[in-house]
Write a protein that holds these residues in place. Sequence first.
Motif, PDB file in Angstrom:
ATOM      1  N   ALA A 182       2.891  -7.345  -2.894  1.00 31.50           N
ATOM      2  CA  ALA A 182       3.982  -6.289  -2.570  1.00 31.50           C
ATOM      3  C   ALA A 182       3.533  -5.602  -1.141  1.00 31.50           C
ATOM      4  CB  ALA A 182       3.804  -5.465  -4.089  1.00 31.50           C
ATOM      5  N   LEU A 183       4.665  -5.293  -1.016  1.00 28.67           N
ATOM      6  CA  LEU A 183       4.400  -4.355   0.024  1.00 28.67           C
ATOM      7  C   LEU A 183       4.556  -2.720   0.028  1.00 28.67           C
ATOM      8  CD1 LEU A 183       4.632  -4.940   4.432  1.00 28.67           C
ATOM      9  CD2 LEU A 183       5.818  -2.872   3.279  1.00 28.67           C
ATOM     10  N   ILE A 184       3.985  -1.063   0.181  1.00 26.73           N
ATOM     11  CA  ILE A 184       4.548  -0.458   0.121  1.00 26.73           C
ATOM     12  C   ILE A 184       4.765   0.249   1.278  1.00 26.73           C
ATOM     13  CG2 ILE A 184       4.824   2.227  -0.905  1.00 26.73           C
ATOM     14  CD1 ILE A 184       3.010   0.631  -3.254  1.00 26.73           C
ATOM     15  N   SER A 185       5.623   0.598   2.165  1.00 28.71           N
ATOM     16  CA  SER A 185       5.902   0.966   3.288  1.00 28.71           C
ATOM     17  C   SER A 185       5.279   2.538   4.357  1.00 28.71           C
ATOM     18  CB  SER A 185       7.166   1.041   3.974  1.00 28.71           C
ATOM     19  OG  SER A 185       8.524   2.065   2.880  1.00 28.71           O
ATOM     20  N   GLY A 186       5.308   3.173   2.452  1.00 29.54           N
ATOM     21  CA  GLY A 186       5.400   4.726   3.158  1.00 29.54           C
ATOM     22  C   GLY A 186       5.924   5.701   1.614  1.00 29.54           C
ATOM     23  N   ILE A 187       5.001   6.607   1.775  1.00 26.70           N
ATOM     24  CA  ILE A 187       5.650   7.625   0.268  1.00 26.70           C
ATOM     25  C   ILE A 187       6.251   8.335   0.943  1.00 26.70           C
ATOM     26  CG2 ILE A 187       5.398   8.809  -1.992  1.00 26.70           C
ATOM     27  CD1 ILE A 187       3.467   6.370  -2.067  1.00 26.70           C
ATOM     28  N   ALA A 188       7.536   9.456   0.785  1.00 28.30           N
ATOM     29  CA  ALA A 188       8.086  10.444   1.353  1.00 28.30           C
ATOM     30  C   ALA A 188       9.126  11.585  -0.202  1.00 28.30           C
ATOM     31  CB  ALA A 188       8.690  10.999   2.656  1.00 28.30           C
ATOM     32  N   TRP A 189       8.268  12.315  -0.474  1.00 27.70           N
ATOM     33  CA  TRP A 189      10.030  12.700  -1.981  1.00 27.70           C
ATOM     34  C   TRP A 189      11.177  12.726  -1.588  1.00 27.70           C
ATOM     35  CZ3 TRP A 189      10.166  18.308  -3.050  1.00 27.70           C
ATOM     36  CH2 TRP A 189      10.922  18.503  -4.635  1.00 27.70           C
ATOM     37  N   GLU A 223      -1.860   4.245   6.986  1.00 29.56           N
ATOM     38  CA  GLU A 223      -1.939   6.212   7.960  1.00 29.56           C
ATOM     39  C   GLU A 223      -0.527   6.757   7.182  1.00 29.56           C
ATOM     40  OE1 GLU A 223       0.302   5.490  11.659  1.00 29.56           O
ATOM     41  OE2 GLU A 223      -0.155   4.213  11.689  1.00 29.56           O
ATOM     42  N   ASP A 224      -0.863   6.502   5.996  1.00 27.59           N
ATOM     43  CA  ASP A 224       0.010   7.239   4.669  1.00 27.59           C
ATOM     44  C   ASP A 224      -0.872   8.116   3.445  1.00 27.59           C
ATOM     45  OD1 ASP A 224       1.161   8.366   2.075  1.00 27.59           O
ATOM     46  OD2 ASP A 224       3.133   7.442   3.063  1.00 27.59           O
ATOM     47  N   LYS A 225      -1.918   8.867   4.120  1.00 32.28           N
ATOM     48  CA  LYS A 225      -2.903   8.871   3.075  1.00 32.28           C
ATOM     49  C   LYS A 225      -2.473   8.903   1.633  1.00 32.28           C
ATOM     50  CE  LYS A 225      -5.259   8.994   6.874  1.00 32.28           C
ATOM     51  NZ  LYS A 225      -5.820   7.892   6.633  1.00 32.28           N
ATOM     52  N   GLN A 226      -1.503   9.969   1.096  1.00 29.03           N
ATOM     53  CA  GLN A 226      -1.210   9.513  -0.443  1.00 29.03           C
ATOM     54  C   GLN A 226      -0.533   7.971  -0.445  1.00 29.03           C
ATOM     55  OE1 GLN A 226       0.523  11.821   1.073  1.00 29.03           O
ATOM     56  NE2 GLN A 226       0.741  13.545   0.907  1.00 29.03           N
ATOM     57  N   LEU A 227      -0.505   7.278  -0.207  1.00 31.65           N
ATOM     58  CA  LEU A 227      -0.257   5.260  -0.279  1.00 31.65           C
ATOM     59  C   LEU A 227      -1.751   4.695  -0.222  1.00 31.65           C
ATOM     60  CD1 LEU A 227       1.465   2.626  -0.382  1.00 31.65           C
ATOM     61  CD2 LEU A 227       1.648   3.207   1.818  1.00 31.65           C
ATOM     62  N   GLU A 228      -2.619   5.859   0.747  1.00 32.72           N
ATOM     63  CA  GLU A 228      -3.435   4.998   0.818  1.00 32.72           C
ATOM     64  C   GLU A 228      -4.815   5.311  -0.490  1.00 32.72           C
ATOM     65  OE1 GLU A 228      -6.235   4.179   4.512  1.00 32.72           O
ATOM     66  OE2 GLU A 228      -6.464   6.428   3.757  1.00 32.72           O
ATOM     67  N   GLU A 229      -4.672   6.524  -0.600  1.00 33.05           N
ATOM     68  CA  GLU A 229      -5.067   6.584  -2.089  1.00 33.05           C
ATOM     69  C   GLU A 229      -4.544   5.553  -3.006  1.00 33.05           C
ATOM     70  OE1 GLU A 229      -5.358  10.736  -3.332  1.00 33.05           O
ATOM     71  OE2 GLU A 229      -5.999  11.114  -1.609  1.00 33.05           O
ATOM     72  N   ILE A 230      -3.494   5.831  -3.388  1.00 32.78           N
ATOM     73  CA  ILE A 230      -2.608   4.775  -4.296  1.00 32.78           C
ATOM     74  C   ILE A 230      -2.968   3.947  -4.490  1.00 32.78           C
ATOM     75  CG2 ILE A 230      -0.655   3.648  -5.836  1.00 32.78           C
ATOM     76  CD1 ILE A 230       0.892   6.170  -4.843  1.00 32.78           C
ATOM     77  N   ALA A 231      -3.506   2.788  -3.662  1.00 35.00           N
ATOM     78  CA  ALA A 231      -3.252   1.515  -3.296  1.00 35.00           C
ATOM     79  C   ALA A 231      -5.036   1.136  -3.193  1.00 35.00           C
ATOM     80  CB  ALA A 231      -3.701   1.157  -1.827  1.00 35.00           C
ATOM     81  N   ALA A 232      -5.896   2.048  -2.922  1.00 37.56           N
ATOM     82  CA  ALA A 232      -7.624   2.539  -3.730  1.00 37.56           C
ATOM     83  C   ALA A 232      -7.461   2.070  -5.052  1.00 37.56           C
ATOM     84  CB  ALA A 232      -8.363   3.435  -2.415  1.00 37.56           C
ATOM     85  N   LYS A 233      -7.091   3.211  -5.602  1.00 33.67           N
ATOM     86  CA  LYS A 233      -6.881   2.928  -7.608  1.00 33.67           C
ATOM     87  C   LYS A 233      -6.152   2.072  -8.071  1.00 33.67           C
ATOM     88  CE  LYS A 233      -7.263   8.323  -7.117  1.00 33.67           C
ATOM     89  NZ  LYS A 233      -6.710   8.958  -7.417  1.00 33.67           N
ATOM     90  N   ALA A 234      -5.562   1.072  -7.520  1.00 33.39           N
ATOM     91  CA  ALA A 234      -4.928  -0.242  -8.165  1.00 33.39           C
ATOM     92  C   ALA A 234      -5.534  -1.279  -8.396  1.00 33.39           C
ATOM     93  CB  ALA A 234      -3.747  -0.526  -6.310  1.00 33.39           C
ATOM     94  N   THR A 235      -5.752  -2.031  -9.521  1.00 35.43           N
ATOM     95  CA  THR A 235      -6.871  -2.984 -10.426  1.00 35.43           C
ATOM     96  C   THR A 235      -5.705  -4.144 -10.495  1.00 35.43           C
ATOM     97  OG1 THR A 235      -5.446  -2.199 -12.672  1.00 35.43           O
ATOM     98  CG2 THR A 235      -7.184  -0.900 -11.115  1.00 35.43           C
ATOM     99  N   LYS A 236      -4.400  -4.403 -10.151  1.00 34.97           N
ATOM    100  CA  LYS A 236      -4.103  -5.740 -10.515  1.00 34.97           C
ATOM    101  C   LYS A 236      -4.172  -6.178  -9.162  1.00 34.97           C
ATOM    102  CE  LYS A 236      -2.295  -5.051 -14.676  1.00 34.97           C
ATOM    103  NZ  LYS A 236      -1.033  -5.907 -15.305  1.00 34.97           N
ATOM    104  N   PRO A 237      -3.862  -6.236  -7.729  1.00 40.03           N
ATOM    105  CA  PRO A 237      -3.935  -7.011  -6.860  1.00 40.03           C
ATOM    106  C   PRO A 237      -4.900  -7.023  -6.786  1.00 40.03           C
ATOM    107  CG  PRO A 237      -2.803  -4.962  -5.733  1.00 40.03           C
ATOM    108  CD  PRO A 237      -2.997  -4.838  -7.630  1.00 40.03           C
ATOM    109  N   THR A 238      -5.922  -8.671  -6.281  1.00 41.82           N
ATOM    110  CA  THR A 238      -7.359  -8.755  -5.600  1.00 41.82           C
ATOM    111  C   THR A 238      -7.296  -8.477  -3.836  1.00 41.82           C
ATOM    112  OG1 THR A 238      -6.994 -10.792  -6.569  1.00 41.82           O
ATOM    113  CG2 THR A 238      -7.603 -10.268  -7.822  1.00 41.82           C
ATOM    114  N   ARG A 239      -6.098  -9.204  -3.671  1.00 41.89           N
ATOM    115  CA  ARG A 239      -6.821  -8.765  -1.911  1.00 41.89           C
ATOM    116  C   ARG A 239      -5.770  -7.674  -1.764  1.00 41.89           C
ATOM    117  NH1 ARG A 239      -5.153 -14.350   0.729  1.00 41.89           N
ATOM    118  NH2 ARG A 239      -5.698 -13.239   2.333  1.00 41.89           N
TER     119      ARG A 239
END
Length: 450
Positions: A182-189, A223-239
């Motif tokens: 999966a790739l997430i490019s960024g988050i904007a409401w 470069e997206d700080k909210q996304l960086e937090e989401i990625a840090a908390k993600a438990t399913k991906p191992t890489r």
Amino acid sequence: MRIHFIAIGGSAMHNLALALHQQKHQVTGSDDAIFEPSKSRLEKAGILPEKLGWYPEKINTAIDVVILGMHAQQDNPELAKAQDLGLKIYSYPEFLYEQSKDKTRVVIAGSHGKTTITSMILHVLNYHDREVDFMVGAQLEGFDTMVHLTEENDFIVIEGDEYLSSPIDSRPKFLWYQPNIALISGIAWDHINVFPTFENYLEQFSAFTETMVNGSILIYNEEDKQLEEIAAKATKPTRKQAYQTPAYRVENGETYLETPEGEMPLEVFGKHNLQNLAGAKWVCQHMGIDEEDFYEAIASFTGASKRLEKIAENPSAVVFKDYAHSPSKVKATTKAVKNQYPNKKLLACLELHTYSSLNTNFLEEYKNALAEADEAVVFYSPEAVKLKRLEMIDEARIKEAFGHKNLKVYTSPEKFKQFLAATSYQNTVLLLMSSGNYGGLDFEEIKTWL
């Protein structure tokens, strides 16, 4: 199988119908409005409905699968008949998952850039003759349809939209796909009608990471700080693979990307497109394309349809049209064009067309979105506001929200067209941003005004 589409005319729906027709399934469908190019493409394939409208008599027990599009309503008579008969009813994303559950699923998500990133990946794979299944949100050069499904391909690349799955399934589409990569490019409401707060919108992307396959790979824009937090908390991906804007420079309207082999000129430009390229490179590498082969292929990528698409040019003027409509996209696109053409006047035109953009509570999100433009225009249709049952907005409210000193506001398609036709395009870039068409603007005619 015998497959019936309720709301077959949509961009994604008609492409899926064509893909299944090519697989020799028996495809039928209905809709109450079908526009070009869907109409001609369905007609050429012999699956255009004979009459517009909904006909419950089309629904019977001989149908194996019903695919329900977002254009239909919850009380659709064909849907009611299918439910009464106990037929299998799929949303678009649910059906796509069923077709790909035995494949390696690559899902591209994010508030912006997902169509471009998906297009970049498919361009690179196609350049190197790598066959994959796919679903992308724009028509691509070199591809007949936006959806391609086979029995034999190992990979499927899916553009993962966070909007609702169907009129009877309020889950975001991308929650169906269970990605291996999966790739997430960024988050904007965005999609304020569905996600009334930014926090609620963020939750959808956290939920997306929890649908990933155990041991999967998550690629994200650090470069997206909210996304960086989401990625840090993600438990399913191992890489987890972070990316950022690569080094580049702009000279005389040309963008040069720094690569291990030296500078390389690109057809696309703008910081967001360079971020998109960096993300696409990591996806391709995880799909078996090495870095050198990626750069060789991406040099010829000219962009996805309606994504910073150059539609006219002469020695003095350039015209682009872009799908940008949300505040972050509008700001990024306007800045990218100004950076690419710093010595030209930038006339940026934005159509407020979506539910969010026409909502008075959301307008303030557009503050400074057009700041990089020398001259700016906002167009909207009062009829669209009425159809969406929203509070009426006026010129003063729009000017206050955008905060641009040289902003014009048009609500008449004819007067907007007259303005464009009377404008001098000497040393000018015209940027047209909309998910609509400004009430029927002929983009081909614009070429005659330069």
